[in-house]
Design an enzyme around this catalytic site. Structure first.
Site, PDB file in Angstrom:
ATOM      1  N   ASN A  86       0.800  -1.235   0.000  1.00  8.48           N
ATOM      2  CA  ASN A  86       0.000   0.000   0.000  1.00  8.48           C
ATOM      3  C   ASN A  86       0.829   1.280   0.000  1.00  8.48           C
ATOM      4  O   ASN A  86       0.349   2.326  -0.397  1.00  8.48           O
ATOM      5  CB  ASN A  86      -1.040  -0.006   1.131  1.00  8.48           C
ATOM      6  CG  ASN A  86      -0.429  -0.046   2.504  1.00  8.48           C
ATOM      7  OD1 ASN A  86       0.763  -0.300   2.664  1.00  8.48           O
ATOM      8  ND2 ASN A  86      -1.234   0.200   3.515  1.00  8.48           N
ATOM      9  N   CYS A  98      -3.321   0.449   6.915  1.00  5.93           N
ATOM     10  CA  CYS A  98      -3.361  -0.203   8.221  1.00  5.93           C
ATOM     11  C   CYS A  98      -4.050   0.692   9.233  1.00  5.93           C
ATOM     12  O   CYS A  98      -4.668   0.214  10.176  1.00  5.93           O
ATOM     13  CB  CYS A  98      -1.961  -0.571   8.670  1.00  5.93           C
ATOM     14  SG  CYS A  98      -0.851   0.825   8.651  1.00  5.93           S
ATOM     15  N   GLU A 123       5.076  -3.855  11.897  1.00  5.39           N
ATOM     16  CA  GLU A 123       3.783  -3.174  11.942  1.00  5.39           C
ATOM     17  C   GLU A 123       2.834  -4.006  11.096  1.00  5.39           C
ATOM     18  O   GLU A 123       3.042  -4.178   9.902  1.00  5.39           O
ATOM     19  CB  GLU A 123       3.937  -1.756  11.411  1.00  5.39           C
ATOM     20  CG  GLU A 123       2.800  -0.869  11.844  1.00  5.39           C
ATOM     21  CD  GLU A 123       1.748  -0.785  10.781  1.00  5.39           C
ATOM     22  OE1 GLU A 123       0.726  -1.486  10.931  1.00  5.39           O
ATOM     23  OE2 GLU A 123       1.951  -0.057   9.805  1.00  5.39           O
TER      24      GLU A 123
HETATM   25  O1  G3H Z   1      -0.748   1.139   6.017  1.00  4.51           O
HETATM   26  C1  G3H Z   1      -0.078   1.524   6.974  1.00  4.51           C
HETATM   27  C2  G3H Z   1       0.531   2.858   6.977  1.00  4.51           C
HETATM   28  O2  G3H Z   1       1.602   2.887   7.895  1.00  4.51           O
HETATM   29  C3  G3H Z   1      -0.480   3.926   7.272  1.00  4.51           C
HETATM   30  O3  G3H Z   1       0.027   5.152   6.975  1.00  4.51           O
HETATM   31  O4  G3H Z   1      -1.646   6.571   8.150  1.00  4.51           O
HETATM   32  O5  G3H Z   1      -0.083   7.550   6.469  1.00  4.51           O
HETATM   33  O6  G3H Z   1      -1.944   6.045   5.748  1.00  4.51           O
HETATM   34  P1  G3H Z   1      -0.965   6.395   6.835  1.00  4.51           P
END
Ligand code: G3H
Length: 478
Positions: free
Chosen positions: A158, A287, A253
């Site tokens: 992502n 996430c 994570e």
């Molecule tokens: O998908 C996991 C990422 O660490 C979320 O990052 O809050 O900038 O979308 P974000």
């Protein structure tokens, strides 16, 4: 050449001896868009070997020079934002504007890392012995932070660029070398990003990028004796890695089920705007997406109405057209999401919109009156479908949040700051946002999950510290 993107090893772009490639399927067209090398274990060995050698010299390179190179890489990356963003559009169907934002944010992250590294690694400690019982002032202890060695970086699909850079930059400024294993969807964007580091003039071997099948090189990489640290972002695989990895620091994570608790006194327009932004940005494939709304029954009808009005305005279609909702990353992901939706339907959830899917494209869907016996109350869809559970007390909301095996972030909407802080303290998550949707950034903030959401803490400062070890020298006086 043969149309297969080369992998990057010892400062050179190479074709794998395997003669095999891995296809990257465009989620929108569902056709093969790119191909990358299917590297062999032997090629992994070579990469780790050159990473170890390069690291030894890099650790001796002055900190300000390391910072200078990182600043240069940041600038080159920003100059190349258009072609890299284009890859993100084709490989992971990220909306065009968000794709550019990802690259720019990554450049800023690299620069910030360089600056933060210069400050925190430019300082050590000096201790004297006579504070501990039985000691005279005869020992002087000097401490500083030294690199770990080879950092293995495994980012998810992502954010193939941003979540790679958030591992690469802290590792490099701290004097480590990097072996990057990008996700298959997003591998070409990652190779372009690595090319920017190449152009910036980093020494050969210091950064490598290995592509291939997880089944062939996944365990081999994560269990490799030459690797000194693993920084991983992704799903369940992280749990498996942490069980198999050696005695090395791990930064993990692994997703979440971020709850959004909305109280009676909340600003419902603000709440609705954040539910939509938090739940449906990048089609819910974050996430930190809002993954369950826990709203007080007395304001639930009003909130759901406001959310639905905003969902109606979301554009659905191709990432090239910068639509809000774009095809999810793979067909199997779409199938999984559909499974959760069908389970909820069967068990009596109220569909606020009609369920609609074409290929990997799933229209945004709010599911009201979700109950704890439905899978979607607990599982992470990673798609544009969002459950609403109506609660009758704050305690009920906190209980649902804490009953999850995830504990990444959460958020609470209320005008009562005292209540908000009590709720934040009660929520078993790494971060709680008051009156805003969960988010990782700004990128120097600490970012961590409890329980199955992860190990350790990220964010620029924490990542730099995590990728170092304390070294002390004690001067013994006569
Ligand atoms: O998908 C996991 C990422 O660490 C979320 O990052 O809050 O900038 O979308 P974000």
């Amino acid at each position: 050449g043969d149309g297969v993107f080369r992998y990057y090893s010892d400062g050179e772009w190479k074709a794998s001896a395997s003669g095999k490639s891995v296809p990257i399927i465009n989620p929108t067209t569902r056709n093969t868009h790119f191909k990358v090398q299917a590297c062999t274990q032997e090629e992994v060995n070579k990469i780790v070997e050159s990473a170890r050698a390069a690291q030894k010299l890099w650790a001796k390179t002055p900190l300000w020079k390391r910072a200078e190179l990182l600043h240069r890489a940041a600038a080159v990356l920003k100059e190349h934002k258009a072609p890299i963003a284009e890859c993100l559009v084709k490989e992971i169907a990220k909306p065009a504007k968000d794709a550019v934002t990802e690259v720019v944010r990554s450049g800023d992250l690299i620069s910030y890392c360089a600056e933060e590294g210069v400050r925190i690694l430019g300082e050590g400690k000096f201790l004297v012995s006579d504070s501990f019982p039985g000691n005279e002032r005869t020992k002087y202890c000097l401490t500083s932070k030294i690199p770990l060695g080879v950092v293995l970086a495994i980012p998810p699909f992502n954010y193939p660029v941003n979540l790679a850079v958030s591992k690469i930059a802290p590792a490099l400024i701290a004097g480590n070398s990097i072996v990057l294993k990008p996700p298959t969807q997003g591998a070409v964007a990652a190779l372009h990003m690595v090319h920017c580091f190449h152009l910036a003039g980093f020494p050969r071997g210091l950064i490598s990028c290995v592509t291939g099948k997880g089944s062939e090189i996944g365990d081999f990489l994560t269990m490799h004796p030459g690797v000194s640290c693993i920084s991983f972002t992704g799903g369940d695989t992280g749990i498996a890695i942490s069980k198999k990895a050696g005695m090395i620091p791990l930064q993990m994570e692994l997703g979440g089920k971020d709850a959004c608790i909305i109280l009676e006194d909340a600003d419902l327009d603000l709440g609705a705007a954040n539910v939509v932004k938090g739940g449906f940005s990048y089609s819910g494939q974050r996430c930190t997406a809002v993954k369950v709304v826990l709203v007080m029954e007395s304001v639930a009808d009003e909130l759901v109405e406001k959310v639905n009005a905003k969902v109606r305005k979301l554009t659905v279609g191709a990432p090239e057209d910068d639509c809000d909702i774009t095809p999810v990353v793979t067909e199997s992901s779409a199938n999984f999401i559909e499974g959760l939706v069908m389970d909820a339907k069967q068990k009596g959830a109220t569909f606020c919109q009609e369920y609609r899917r074409e290929g990997n494209l799933i229209w945004p869907l709010l599911l009201d009156h979700v109950r704890p016996d439905m899978r979607i109350a607990w599982e992470e869809p990673f798609g544009p479908v969002l459950p609403v559970i109506r609660i009758n007390s704050v305690e009920e909301g906190i209980h649902h949040c804490n009953a999850s095996n995830f504990g990444l972030q959460g958020c609470v909407f209320t005008r009562d700051i005292n209540k908000a802080i009590l709720i934040s303290d009660a929520m078993e998550t790494g971060t709680v946002q008051i009156n805003s949707a969960p988010a990782r950034g700004p990128d120097h903030f600490p970012f961590q999950g409890l329980k199955d959401s992860g190990i350790g803490s990220q964010g620029i400062t924490n990542s730099i510290n995590m990728m170092t070890k304390i070294k002390s020298t004690v001067i013994n006086l006569p």
